[in-house]
Design an enzyme around this catalytic site. Structure first.
Site, PDB file in Angstrom:
ATOM      1  N   THR A   1       0.987  -1.056  -0.032  1.00 35.41           N
ATOM      2  CA  THR A   1      -0.127  -0.174  -0.027  1.00 35.41           C
ATOM      3  C   THR A   1       0.746   1.279  -0.011  1.00 35.41           C
ATOM      4  OG1 THR A   1      -1.916  -1.164   1.074  1.00 35.41           O
ATOM      5  CG2 THR A   1      -1.651   1.432   1.364  1.00 35.41           C
TER       6      THR A   1
ATOM      7  N   SER B   1       1.727  -7.514  -0.907  1.00 36.19           N
ATOM      8  CA  SER B   1       2.143  -8.485  -0.224  1.00 36.19           C
ATOM      9  C   SER B   1       1.465  -9.657   0.171  1.00 36.19           C
ATOM     10  CB  SER B   1       2.518  -8.042   1.284  1.00 36.19           C
ATOM     11  OG  SER B   1       1.549  -7.936   2.072  1.00 36.19           O
TER      12      SER B   1
ATOM     13  N   THR C   1       1.427  -4.699   3.965  1.00 33.31           N
ATOM     14  CA  THR C   1       1.195  -4.926   5.477  1.00 33.31           C
ATOM     15  C   THR C   1       0.581  -6.378   5.596  1.00 33.31           C
ATOM     16  OG1 THR C   1      -1.004  -3.849   5.449  1.00 33.31           O
ATOM     17  CG2 THR C   1       0.876  -2.742   6.415  1.00 33.31           C
ATOM     18  N   ASP C   2       0.013  -6.890   4.638  1.00 33.34           N
ATOM     19  CA  ASP C   2      -0.604  -8.237   4.893  1.00 33.34           C
ATOM     20  C   ASP C   2       0.192  -9.491   5.360  1.00 33.34           C
ATOM     21  OD1 ASP C   2      -2.894  -6.738   4.064  1.00 33.34           O
ATOM     22  OD2 ASP C   2      -3.315  -7.714   2.197  1.00 33.34           O
TER      23      ASP C   2
HETATM   24  N1  ASP Z   1      -3.020  -3.893   2.462  1.00 36.68           N
HETATM   25  C1  ASP Z   1      -1.680  -4.428   2.240  1.00 36.68           C
HETATM   26  C2  ASP Z   1      -0.759  -3.160   2.376  1.00 36.68           C
HETATM   27  O1  ASP Z   1      -0.797  -2.362   3.403  1.00 36.68           O
HETATM   28  C3  ASP Z   1      -1.743  -4.833   0.896  1.00 36.68           C
HETATM   29  C4  ASP Z   1      -0.410  -5.676   0.897  1.00 36.68           C
HETATM   30  O2  ASP Z   1      -0.287  -6.013   1.944  1.00 36.68           O
HETATM   31  O3  ASP Z   1       0.227  -5.270  -0.158  1.00 36.68           O
HETATM   32  O4  ASP Z   1       0.178  -2.923   1.946  1.00 36.68           O
END
Ligand code: ASP
Length: 328
Positions: free
Chosen positions: A12, A52, A84-85
């Protein structure tokens, strides 16, 4: 002046809105320019540019290797931007192989690069502040987010959208990033690192969840799909019904290691109950994985399979037993 390497992987923090939804795209150089970090010596490595949630095990191993290359090449610290995932998985895999006091710091964002109020720039600035701080040395890879830093083991995404996306239930953060500097909160020592050179690729290990009324079908399906080991996300302190326990016994007898973790967020699993509970899973030969999350345990088992395929459970148990947590 300290030499940093920024390894950008997407997420993100690098995403922009598009007709197809948010898409990762901003480069490491763009992230740096957006963050107003001032004069820093940063070499940028755009390893990949993706969410991710789509990273493969091979991508994770590539990240570990690139991080080691950066340190071998003389970087004083490495900062990694990441979705973050699955950041808790990459942080943990890095931790399993990290044998160096120099900081490796992962960060990301909950709001995209082109948000009117992005959180990525502040997170990136905090990540560099931690990476530059002497107090971050020797703690292993750290995840920095929303003003706090966590060691890799036990860190989890605990919020889907809020800025404070991470926590480490039962463990807590190890550093706080304040406008006046980086403050220690208490850190734990880490087991010795595994040998990265002994790993070519990581074998498939699947996570299967237990829930009221479940049976052993998904455990069998995991093995049929090629899993060399399975993590059972068990109930409570490590229980599952008799049908699951029977299936675990079959898998273990066939040479497929099974780890037991909990779907509860905090606390260790322990073999307490009969009639399909944890005591039966223990008797069936499953290995109890302490307070590791199923997703971190999965990576530990996969690495253990590369190091001792004939008895990966003993590698897991040994890793979990050492060392006793203490304040550094
Ligand atoms: N929600 C996720 C992020 O914060 C999407 C990911 O993991 O790429 O990046």
């Amino acid at each position: 002046m300290a030499r940093f390497r920024l390894i950008a992987t997407g997420g993100t923090i690098s995403s922009r809105r598009s007709p197809n939804g948010l898409l990762a795209g901003a480069t490491g150089a763009e992230l740096l320019a957006h963050s107003e970090l001032g004069a820093l010596d940063v070499e940028v490595d755009d390893l990949t540019t993706q969410g991710s949630y789509s990273l493969s095990l091979a991508d994770l191993v590539a990240l570990v290797r690139r991080t080691r290359d950066a340190l071998t090449g003389g970087a004083d610290a490495v900062v990694i931007t990441h979705g973050t995932d699955t950041m808790e998985e990459s942080a943990f895999l890095l931790d399993l192989f990290h044998d160096d006091p120099r900081p490796v710091v992962l960060t990301g964002a909950q709001r995209p690069f082109d948000s009117p109020a992005p959180d990525g720039p502040a997170n990136l600035a905090a990540a560099f502040a931690v990476a530059a701080d002497a107090g971050a040395r020797g703690l292993g890879p750290l995840l920095v987010f929303d003003g706090l830093a966590w060691q890799a083991r036990g860190v989890r995404k605990v919020e889907t959208l809020a800025s404070g996306a991470f926590g480490a239930p039962g463990r807590g953060p190890c550093l706080r990033v304040t406008p006046d500097g980086v403050r220690p909160l208490g850190a734990r020592s880490r087991p010795p690192a595994f040998d990265l050179d002994a790993v070519d690729e990581l074998p498939r290990v699947d996570v299967v969840s237990a829930y009221a009324g479940c049976d052993g079908a998904l455990l069998d399906a995991a093995v049929a799909a090629g899993a060399r080991g399975v993590v059972l996300q068990a109930l409570g302190a490590g229980n599952a019904g008799p049908a699951v326990t029977d299936a675990v016994g079959r898998l273990v007898a066939d040479g497929v290691p099974v780890l037991v973790c909990s779907r509860a967020f905090s606390g260790p699993v322990t073999p307490l109950y009969g009639a399909g509970g944890g005591a039966d899973l223990d008797r069936a030969g499953a290995v109890f994985a302490g307070d590791l999350s199923p997703w971190q345990a999965r990576l530990l088992l996969s690495v253990a399979l590369t190091h001792k395929p004939e008895d990966p459970g003993s590698v897991v148990t040994q890793w979990l037993e050492q060392p006793a947590p203490h304040q550094i």
